[in-house]
Design a protein around this motif. Sequence first.
Motif, mmCIF file in Angstrom:
data_model
loop_
_atom_site.group_PDB
_atom_site.id
_atom_site.type_symbol
_atom_site.label_atom_id
_atom_site.label_comp_id
_atom_site.label_asym_id
_atom_site.label_seq_id
_atom_site.Cartn_x
_atom_site.Cartn_y
_atom_site.Cartn_z
ATOM 1 N N TRP A 15 45.768 53.934 46.209
ATOM 2 C CA TRP A 15 45.913 53.907 47.659
ATOM 3 C C TRP A 15 47.389 53.851 48.019
ATOM 4 C CZ3 TRP A 15 48.516 49.767 49.738
ATOM 5 C CH2 TRP A 15 48.664 48.636 48.898
ATOM 6 N N GLY A 16 47.713 54.317 49.213
ATOM 7 C CA GLY A 16 49.100 54.297 49.678
ATOM 8 C C GLY A 16 49.151 54.199 51.186
ATOM 9 N N GLU A 17 50.205 53.599 51.689
ATOM 10 C CA GLU A 17 50.371 53.427 53.131
ATOM 11 C C GLU A 17 51.746 53.907 53.569
ATOM 12 O OE1 GLU A 17 49.676 49.269 53.720
ATOM 13 O OE2 GLU A 17 47.520 49.553 54.001
ATOM 14 N N ALA A 18 51.821 54.362 54.821
ATOM 15 C CA ALA A 18 53.082 54.813 55.407
ATOM 16 C C ALA A 18 52.998 54.637 56.918
ATOM 17 C CB ALA A 18 53.366 56.262 55.020
ATOM 18 N N GLY A 19 53.982 55.181 57.630
ATOM 19 C CA GLY A 19 54.065 55.009 59.070
ATOM 20 C C GLY A 19 53.074 55.857 59.837
ATOM 21 N N PRO A 20 53.112 55.787 61.172
ATOM 22 C CA PRO A 20 52.165 56.531 62.019
ATOM 23 C C PRO A 20 52.393 58.030 61.979
ATOM 24 C CG PRO A 20 53.846 55.482 63.362
ATOM 25 C CD PRO A 20 54.051 54.972 61.961
ATOM 26 N N CYS A 21 51.330 58.777 62.308
ATOM 27 C CA CYS A 21 51.437 60.240 62.280
ATOM 28 C C CYS A 21 50.500 60.866 63.309
ATOM 29 C CB CYS A 21 51.125 60.783 60.893
ATOM 30 S SG CYS A 21 49.436 60.497 60.343
ATOM 31 N N ASN A 22 50.441 60.298 64.505
ATOM 32 C CA ASN A 22 49.427 60.737 65.460
ATOM 33 C C ASN A 22 49.837 61.922 66.314
ATOM 34 O OD1 ASN A 22 51.161 58.566 66.394
ATOM 35 N ND2 ASN A 22 50.107 58.732 68.350
ATOM 36 N N HIS A 23 51.113 62.323 66.292
ATOM 37 C CA HIS A 23 51.528 63.476 67.092
ATOM 38 C C HIS A 23 52.322 64.457 66.225
ATOM 39 C CE1 HIS A 23 50.104 61.739 70.803
ATOM 40 N NE2 HIS A 23 50.763 60.630 70.537
ATOM 41 N N ALA A 24 52.124 65.755 66.470
ATOM 42 C CA ALA A 24 52.804 66.765 65.661
ATOM 43 C C ALA A 24 53.312 67.927 66.489
ATOM 44 C CB ALA A 24 51.855 67.288 64.574
ATOM 45 N N GLY A 25 53.209 67.862 67.811
ATOM 46 C CA GLY A 25 53.582 68.981 68.664
ATOM 47 C C GLY A 25 55.060 69.295 68.610
ATOM 48 N N ALA A 26 55.910 68.300 68.816
ATOM 49 C CA ALA A 26 57.354 68.500 68.793
ATOM 50 C C ALA A 26 57.867 68.413 67.357
ATOM 51 C CB ALA A 26 58.028 67.448 69.666
ATOM 52 N N ALA A 27 59.112 68.878 67.173
ATOM 53 C CA ALA A 27 59.701 68.873 65.838
ATOM 54 C C ALA A 27 59.773 67.467 65.272
ATOM 55 C CB ALA A 27 61.093 69.502 65.887
ATOM 56 N N GLU A 28 60.102 66.497 66.122
ATOM 57 C CA GLU A 28 60.177 65.110 65.667
ATOM 58 C C GLU A 28 58.815 64.608 65.224
ATOM 59 O OE1 GLU A 28 61.417 60.690 67.395
ATOM 60 O OE2 GLU A 28 61.724 62.492 68.607
ATOM 61 N N GLY A 29 57.775 64.970 65.983
ATOM 62 C CA GLY A 29 56.434 64.562 65.624
ATOM 63 C C GLY A 29 55.975 65.185 64.323
ATOM 64 N N ARG A 30 56.307 66.463 64.116
ATOM 65 C CA ARG A 30 55.930 67.130 62.873
ATOM 66 C C ARG A 30 56.612 66.470 61.681
ATOM 67 N NH1 ARG A 30 54.731 73.029 61.201
ATOM 68 N NH2 ARG A 30 55.105 72.929 58.952
ATOM 69 N N ALA A 31 57.887 66.136 61.842
ATOM 70 C CA ALA A 31 58.611 65.481 60.747
ATOM 71 C C ALA A 31 57.999 64.129 60.426
ATOM 72 C CB ALA A 31 60.085 65.331 61.131
ATOM 73 N N LYS A 32 57.592 63.392 61.462
ATOM 74 C CA LYS A 32 56.965 62.080 61.257
ATOM 75 C C LYS A 32 55.638 62.239 60.522
ATOM 76 C CE LYS A 32 57.241 59.075 64.550
ATOM 77 N NZ LYS A 32 57.019 58.330 65.822
ATOM 78 N N LEU A 33 54.855 63.242 60.917
ATOM 79 C CA LEU A 33 53.577 63.500 60.257
ATOM 80 C C LEU A 33 53.779 63.849 58.788
ATOM 81 C CD1 LEU A 33 50.520 64.155 60.162
ATOM 82 C CD2 LEU A 33 51.092 66.439 61.007
ATOM 83 N N GLU A 34 54.699 64.763 58.517
ATOM 84 C CA GLU A 34 54.955 65.173 57.131
ATOM 85 C C GLU A 34 55.423 63.990 56.288
ATOM 86 O OE1 GLU A 34 57.800 68.270 57.705
ATOM 87 O OE2 GLU A 34 56.262 69.851 57.853
#
Length: 313
Positions: free
Chosen positions: A28-47
């Motif tokens: 198992w592994g955990e990381a930060g939130p990834c609920n939005h991917a529309g903007a470039a910042e959101g995509r980077a957070k998701l990835e």
Amino acid sequence: MKYFLGVDGGQSGTTALIGDETGRLLGWGEAGPCNHAGAAEGRAKLERAVTESLAAACARAGLDAGTVEFEAACFGMSGGPEDKRDILASILRARTLIVTNDAVIALAGATAQGHGIIVIAGTGSIAFGRHPEGAKARAGGWGYIFGDEGSAFDIARQALRAALRMEEGWGPPTSLRATLLEATGSHSANEVLHRFYTPEWPRSRVATLAQLVDVAASEADAVAADILTRAAQDLALLGASVRSQLWKTGDLVEVAYIGGVFQSRMLLERFRLLVELEEGNRCSPPRYGPAEGALLEAYRAAGLAIPVILPMG
């Protein structure tokens, strides 16, 4: 050996679980939130969140995150799955890739077969159901402006409304006014209102004040108790709406609940009572959490009937 992946990607964090074909949890592994991917910042957070949680899970499972191929992978994403499939497909390899919403995986882990109804009440609220024959339905989940009835944010919002009414002289007295002033460092309920419009008080932080309403209700504040009672009624109505869309009167239906709001004993008792007034309903806490639900969905997508997830070790 075939490997399976389940991921719960939400507003508060991302959890990845890896299991083998016998249903044993490998890592198992955990990381930060990834609920939005529309903007470039959101995509980077998701990835970043998916990559980090997957790498941690693979490390615990003794797998190479760069080369492992999953027989099936299921992602349950807060904020909707529509804009995330292509991103996820570029991050990992899976023969079958399922990208769905967080309500689906919450139900998948909550009941024995992944059928029934799940009522979710955290920062927001929604009810989702799946019939054994495959039909699905939902109620609520419209967001904090137009919906989220019974959610933690809504409970805090109703508390502030009560405090404002008291302050202006057209509402009953309540300890909630003093409680909110102390919690926010304010001098008036009107000042609290303006604080809630600032970046320092995002919706998730406002929602944490719902706990104070529960404390006030437990200390016999009638206004606070009324707020919790109405929240329980709203959440029960969401579940009842889903039931009416999918089942007939008297059919046996498992109804589960999940989310921080249900930590209130007063609200939970009222909610369970209302749910079980409907003939055929059986109300209970979830068997597994959403991440385990995502893993079970991956197994089901591959045609495996895994009844339980076996612990690591």
